[in-house]
Design a protein around this motif. Structure first.
Motif, PDB file in Angstrom:
ATOM      1  N   MET A  32      -5.768   5.242   8.566  1.00 27.14           N
ATOM      2  CA  MET A  32      -5.588   4.784   9.945  1.00 27.14           C
ATOM      3  C   MET A  32      -4.374   5.463  10.565  1.00 27.14           C
ATOM      4  O   MET A  32      -4.389   5.866  11.735  1.00 27.14           O
ATOM      5  CB  MET A  32      -5.412   3.265   9.973  1.00 27.14           C
ATOM      6  N   PRO A  66      -6.969   2.971   2.863  1.00 23.54           N
ATOM      7  CA  PRO A  66      -7.446   2.623   4.208  1.00 23.54           C
ATOM      8  C   PRO A  66      -6.335   2.596   5.262  1.00 23.54           C
ATOM      9  O   PRO A  66      -6.491   3.175   6.348  1.00 23.54           O
ATOM     10  CB  PRO A  66      -8.084   1.234   4.019  1.00 23.54           C
ATOM     11  N   SER A  67      -5.221   1.948   4.967  1.00 18.23           N
ATOM     12  CA  SER A  67      -4.121   1.885   5.930  1.00 18.23           C
ATOM     13  C   SER A  67      -3.561   3.271   6.215  1.00 18.23           C
ATOM     14  O   SER A  67      -3.243   3.607   7.367  1.00 18.23           O
ATOM     15  CB  SER A  67      -3.000   0.983   5.406  1.00 18.23           C
ATOM     16  N   LYS A  92       0.723  -1.980  10.463  1.00 17.44           N
ATOM     17  CA  LYS A  92       0.729  -1.367  11.789  1.00 17.44           C
ATOM     18  C   LYS A  92       0.576   0.150  11.708  1.00 17.44           C
ATOM     19  O   LYS A  92       1.327   0.904  12.341  1.00 17.44           O
ATOM     20  CB  LYS A  92       2.039  -1.705  12.511  1.00 17.44           C
ATOM     21  N   PRO A  93      -0.397   0.651  10.956  1.00 13.78           N
ATOM     22  CA  PRO A  93      -0.502   2.103  10.789  1.00 13.78           C
ATOM     23  C   PRO A  93      -0.823   2.845  12.079  1.00 13.78           C
ATOM     24  O   PRO A  93      -0.427   4.005  12.237  1.00 13.78           O
ATOM     25  CB  PRO A  93      -1.620   2.264   9.756  1.00 13.78           C
ATOM     26  N   THR A  94      -1.526   2.208  13.015  1.00 11.96           N
ATOM     27  CA  THR A  94      -1.879   2.915  14.242  1.00 11.96           C
ATOM     28  C   THR A  94      -0.659   3.158  15.130  1.00 11.96           C
ATOM     29  O   THR A  94      -0.731   3.948  16.077  1.00 11.96           O
ATOM     30  CB  THR A  94      -2.939   2.144  15.040  1.00 11.96           C
ATOM     31  N   SER A 142      -5.194   9.186  11.360  1.00 12.22           N
ATOM     32  CA  SER A 142      -5.972   9.328  12.598  1.00 12.22           C
ATOM     33  C   SER A 142      -5.096   9.137  13.832  1.00 12.22           C
ATOM     34  O   SER A 142      -5.260   9.844  14.838  1.00 12.22           O
ATOM     35  CB  SER A 142      -7.122   8.318  12.617  1.00 12.22           C
ATOM     36  N   ALA A 143      -4.174   8.185  13.758  1.00  9.27           N
ATOM     37  CA  ALA A 143      -3.272   7.937  14.890  1.00  9.27           C
ATOM     38  C   ALA A 143      -2.373   9.145  15.146  1.00  9.27           C
ATOM     39  O   ALA A 143      -2.116   9.512  16.303  1.00  9.27           O
ATOM     40  CB  ALA A 143      -2.429   6.686  14.624  1.00  9.27           C
ATOM     41  N   VAL A 175       3.307   1.318   8.248  1.00  7.50           N
ATOM     42  CA  VAL A 175       2.029   1.343   7.518  1.00  7.50           C
ATOM     43  C   VAL A 175       1.937   0.152   6.574  1.00  7.50           C
ATOM     44  O   VAL A 175       0.926  -0.559   6.534  1.00  7.50           O
ATOM     45  CB  VAL A 175       1.873   2.664   6.747  1.00  7.50           C
TER      46      VAL A 175
END
Length: 238
Positions: free
Chosen positions: A87, A83-84, A38-40, A90-91, A34
């Motif tokens: 993300m 925000p990160s 690369k949080p996704t 959600s992933a 994160v």
């Protein structure tokens, strides 16, 4: 360098001290992903955990995993921004198998955040444990902002989130905070948390191994680790 996320996960596990591998390695990995932008990738990380460690996943096991990831991200947003973290949330939600279907709101969750208790006292206790004699000198660099931001640190950042040990322990919390800060390239705060791990009783060798694991994730994510401080740079009394 690891070429794939599964290879990275294996690298992280191989580097960490033995007692920080099982059920803890992914805390550091997730936090570093994160903070490295690369949080996704948390979805792929979660899938790897299920495939390799929970091939016969039960709903109770997934509830526990979800609780640990939730606490990790609740703590990390205070360090890297919302925000990160969202993300990453959600992933993770895309690859959950059982727990999304039973989402019942906040019932039974976040019970640790009770404003009838002294949140500031809890935060102050942990921050003083980690910073000791270094705390006031840091606060004193904040000039006219000192009182407001010392309150923010003690009552909110630590009091509400980092000092809550109902899910993640003190050491596990440092496995979140250190990579969150280090992967953003902040040498001073990174040094504070390297020192914090030492003050929680971890040896110099252990802390170096933790940093090597953080660096593996950062490099995999394309971050430069040039100039990062090391545990051997700590000059303060532990």
């Amino acid at each position: 360098m690891a070429s794939s996320l599964p290879a990275l996960c294996e690298q992280v596990k191989s580097v960490l001290p033995d007692d920080l591998r099982e059920d803890r390695w992914y805390l550091l990995t997730a936090a570093a992903l994160v903070a490295s932008g690369k949080p996704t990738e948390l979805g792929a990380l979660y899938q790897y955990i299920l495939d390799t460690e929970y091939p016969n996943l039960s709903i109770e096991q997934e509830r526990r995993l979800a609780t640990r990831f939730s606490d990790l991200l609740m703590k990390e947003w205070t360090l890297v921004g919302i925000p990160s973290v969202l993300m990453g949330v959600s992933a993770l939600a895309k690859v959950e198998r059982f727990v999304s279907a039973e989402n019942t709101g906040l019932q039974g969750k976040r019970q640790n955040i009770d404003f009838e208790t002294d949140i500031t006292e809890r935060g102050t206790k942990l921050i003083q444990l980690l910073y000791k004699q270094n705390l006031e000198p840091i606060f004193n660099t904040w000039g006219s902002y000192k009182e407001e931001f010392a309150w923010l640190e003690k009552s909110v950042i630590y009091g509400l989130f980092l000092a809550d040990q109902s899910v993640l322990s003190e050491v596990e919390t440092l496995l979140v905070t250190l990579p969150s800060i280090m992967c953003q390239g902040w040498p001073g705060p990174a040094m504070w948390h390297l020192r914090g791990l030492r003050r929680l009783g971890r040896s110099e060798e252990d802390v170096e191994k933790v940093q090597q694991a953080v660096e593996a994730v950062a490099v995999w994510a394309g971050k430069s680790i040039e100039g990062w401080p090391r545990v051997t740079d700590i000059k303060d009394e532990i």
